[in-house]
Design an enzyme around this catalytic site. Sequence first.
Site, PDB file in Angstrom:
ATOM      1  N   GLU A 164      -2.360  50.206  17.968  1.00 34.31           N
ATOM      2  CA  GLU A 164      -2.238  49.151  18.976  1.00 34.31           C
ATOM      3  C   GLU A 164      -3.518  48.336  19.157  1.00 34.31           C
ATOM      4  OE1 GLU A 164      -0.812  50.746  22.694  1.00 34.31           O
ATOM      5  OE2 GLU A 164       1.128  51.251  21.861  1.00 34.31           O
ATOM      6  N   GLU A 339       6.009  54.722  18.619  1.00 37.73           N
ATOM      7  CA  GLU A 339       5.920  55.254  19.993  1.00 37.73           C
ATOM      8  C   GLU A 339       7.039  54.665  20.840  1.00 37.73           C
ATOM      9  OE1 GLU A 339       2.195  54.795  22.159  1.00 37.73           O
ATOM     10  OE2 GLU A 339       1.040  55.259  20.351  1.00 37.73           O
TER      11      GLU A 339
HETATM   12  C1  FCB Z   1       0.371  53.562  24.330  1.00 34.47           C
HETATM   13  C2  FCB Z   1      -0.787  54.314  23.708  1.00 34.47           C
HETATM   14  C3  FCB Z   1      -0.694  55.803  23.866  1.00 34.47           C
HETATM   15  C4  FCB Z   1      -0.164  56.201  25.229  1.00 34.47           C
HETATM   16  C5  FCB Z   1       1.090  55.444  25.565  1.00 34.47           C
HETATM   17  C6  FCB Z   1       1.714  55.820  26.891  1.00 34.47           C
HETATM   18  O1  FCB Z   1      -0.014  52.253  24.585  1.00 34.47           O
HETATM   19  O2  FCB Z   1      -0.865  54.038  22.323  1.00 34.47           O
HETATM   20  O3  FCB Z   1      -1.947  56.354  23.600  1.00 34.47           O
HETATM   21  O4  FCB Z   1      -1.146  56.038  26.192  1.00 34.47           O
HETATM   22  O5  FCB Z   1       0.817  54.069  25.549  1.00 34.47           O
END
Ligand code: FCB
Length: 442
Positions: A164, A339
């Site tokens: 990210e 994610e």
């Molecule tokens: C994302 C991050 C991860 C975690 C989630 C909830 O942005 O990559 O590390 O904090 O959010």
Amino acid sequence: MTPSATYHFPAGFLWGTATAAHQVEGSNTTNNWSDWENQAGRIKNGDKAGLAADWWGGRWKEDFDRAADTGQNAHRMSVEWSRIQPTPDHWSEDVLDYYRQMVRGLVERGLTPMVTLHHFSEPLWLAEKGGWENPDTPGLFAAFTRKVVEALKEYVSYWVPVNEPNTYVTCAYLQGVFPPGKKDNAAAFTVLANLLRGHAAAYQVIHALQKEARVGSCTNYRSFQPKRPWLPLDRFITNFLAANYNDAFIRTLVKGRFNYLGKRVRISEAAKTQDFVGVNYYSRDLVAFNFSYADFFSQRSYPPGAQLSQTGFIANVPEGMYEAIDWARRFDLPILITENGVEDSEDRLRPRYLVEHLHQVWRTVNFNWPVKGYFHWTLVDNFEWERGWSQRFGLWGLDLATQKRIRRPSVDLYAAICKENGIASSAVEKYAPESLPVLFPE
Ligand code: FCB
């Protein structure tokens, strides 16, 4: 009568969870985050990562067992640069060997590893030289990448150089809530450009060392929509956010043209440096024009009536997952959901959030869109950056005082999905009955 049916995923679909070194390992004392945690007022409630989930103490073994025993076949983790290169002129072979044990531990349990090289944290010595503002950092990152890939390539072929970059630059250089706590557009531009150079250099290093490597980007995709779609200013500011937040980094990986916050530069070496598109999707924002310069003349809110997570951090907007995948499709590469998840210590919203988002993923694979896997955030509660321990994203809960894991019902829901390689109406009925009419209308 409730229909009885299963939404199947393609054979070989990857089902896993995602974690990050600083959030789970514990006892990290020489990176920019441990330093940040020691500064008053930086982290909610003054929390510190502390022992975290104690993976550095060896509890990764029991947690990898949990993942494997509940049907998962993949895991995304990251390595901590400050451990591997504790000082600029020293590499720790012991640490590299420990990470080797971990990724071997994944493979031995039938979990395909994906390794992130930079997940928000970096060595304090690097931060003190200006971190990613320093033009030397991409080269240092390439050297670090070489060490890691040489050590782990026997077991790992999925790599994410930078997690990210858009969240990192926004939180650390625009909002000031991550170290180094700056609010400086010019610095943000430099940092994102150098992250691109670092990504590009890492891409070449990885491919030179490993023929079969698959190297991806990983974007935090926000589904931005104008709050008042009929208002040109709302539409304008929404497009501005989408172009800068969602697109600026990844678009450069296509043709090497970087365009961010009104400035541009050519980074030719970044062209064609991704083999898959990693999508992190959590939520949607409605965007309204705002006369204050703060947040680039925008004000964001969650869709009225949307279910909110425990601390109001995330709204349950599953359609945004579909939109995120549709967006990722334009790059014409395999897509991995790297994610997705929700903070919920009581596991009230998570089952519903999980099945409704996976249902949207299923809709896309059903059109033959090339989604190859899904990594839930996260396996066990972990340290949530500036929000500390106030947010609990784990399938398993964590009692910090005792290191005891708490099996939330979502563990069994996710296990049913992974084992079936699909979403069965019976599992939804059992674990997320509120979602039954959404997924399986009568
Ligand atoms: C994302 C991050 C991860 C975690 C989630 C909830 O942005 O990559 O590390 O904090 O959010």
